[in-house]
Design a protein around this motif. Structure first.
Motif, mmCIF file in Angstrom:
data_model
loop_
_atom_site.group_PDB
_atom_site.id
_atom_site.type_symbol
_atom_site.label_atom_id
_atom_site.label_comp_id
_atom_site.label_asym_id
_atom_site.label_seq_id
_atom_site.Cartn_x
_atom_site.Cartn_y
_atom_site.Cartn_z
ATOM 1 N N SER A 2 0.818 -1.212 0.000
ATOM 2 C CA SER A 2 0.000 0.000 0.000
ATOM 3 C C SER A 2 0.853 1.264 0.000
ATOM 4 O O SER A 2 0.462 2.271 -0.579
ATOM 5 N N MET A 3 2.026 1.206 0.633
ATOM 6 C CA MET A 3 2.898 2.384 0.629
ATOM 7 C C MET A 3 3.462 2.646 -0.762
ATOM 8 O O MET A 3 3.591 3.793 -1.175
ATOM 9 N N VAL A 4 3.805 1.587 -1.464
ATOM 10 C CA VAL A 4 4.293 1.742 -2.832
ATOM 11 C C VAL A 4 3.201 2.365 -3.695
ATOM 12 O O VAL A 4 3.457 3.295 -4.473
ATOM 13 N N LEU A 5 1.990 1.885 -3.527
ATOM 14 C CA LEU A 5 0.877 2.461 -4.285
ATOM 15 C C LEU A 5 0.651 3.917 -3.909
ATOM 16 O O LEU A 5 0.364 4.748 -4.769
ATOM 17 N N LYS A 6 0.798 4.229 -2.623
ATOM 18 C CA LYS A 6 0.620 5.618 -2.175
ATOM 19 C C LYS A 6 1.628 6.542 -2.830
ATOM 20 O O LYS A 6 1.291 7.627 -3.273
ATOM 21 N N PHE A 7 2.883 6.089 -2.919
ATOM 22 C CA PHE A 7 3.924 6.932 -3.487
ATOM 23 C C PHE A 7 3.813 7.046 -5.004
ATOM 24 O O PHE A 7 4.342 7.990 -5.586
ATOM 25 N N LEU A 8 3.130 6.114 -5.643
ATOM 26 C CA LEU A 8 2.976 6.167 -7.094
ATOM 27 C C LEU A 8 1.596 6.677 -7.526
ATOM 28 O O LEU A 8 1.487 7.510 -8.409
ATOM 29 N N VAL A 9 0.557 6.164 -6.898
ATOM 30 C CA VAL A 9 -0.808 6.505 -7.313
ATOM 31 C C VAL A 9 -1.168 7.936 -6.919
ATOM 32 O O VAL A 9 -1.828 8.642 -7.693
ATOM 33 N N GLY A 10 -0.739 8.381 -5.737
ATOM 34 C CA GLY A 10 -1.039 9.754 -5.311
ATOM 35 C C GLY A 10 -0.557 10.790 -6.308
ATOM 36 O O GLY A 10 -1.345 11.621 -6.781
ATOM 37 N N PRO A 11 0.730 10.755 -6.678
ATOM 38 C CA PRO A 11 1.205 11.709 -7.671
ATOM 39 C C PRO A 11 0.557 11.536 -9.052
ATOM 40 O O PRO A 11 0.295 12.519 -9.741
ATOM 41 N N LEU A 12 0.271 10.289 -9.434
ATOM 42 C CA LEU A 12 -0.387 10.074 -10.733
ATOM 43 C C LEU A 12 -1.799 10.650 -10.758
ATOM 44 O O LEU A 12 -2.209 11.261 -11.750
ATOM 45 N N LEU A 13 -2.529 10.468 -9.670
ATOM 46 C CA LEU A 13 -3.878 11.050 -9.600
ATOM 47 C C LEU A 13 -3.827 12.574 -9.609
ATOM 48 O O LEU A 13 -4.651 13.234 -10.250
#
Length: 81
Positions: A2-13
């Motif tokens: 979930s942290m990896v997704l947070k660091f990637l998905v947050g900026p992408l969104l």
């Protein structure tokens, strides 16, 4: 995971939303860096208050902060902010 997704998905969104709204320049760069930052201590405070696995939240906040520093610097360098 979930942290990896947070660091990637947050900026992408944020980037997708910014493209739709038309945010550019320094505001865009600062927003991307802020979107990559961890949530902070608030989830731990709520977990402690309501006795809901505060140890797990403490570990996740600590790990998130430890991972956030190099990732934030990486975004800063990539964006040239």
């Amino acid at each position: 995971m979930s942290m990896v997704l947070k660091f990637l998905v947050g900026p992408l969104l944020f980037a997708a939303t910014s493209a739709a709204v038309g945010i550019r320049g320094v505001v865009f760069k600062v927003g991307i860096i802020q979107a990559a930052l961890p949530q902070g201590i608030v989830p731990f405070v709520f977990a402690k208050e309501y006795n809901l696995h505060a140890e797990i939240f403490n570990a996740s906040v600590s790990l998130g902060l430890a991972l956030a520093f190099p990732i934030t610097i990486l975004y800063y360098v990539i964006l040239g902010a």
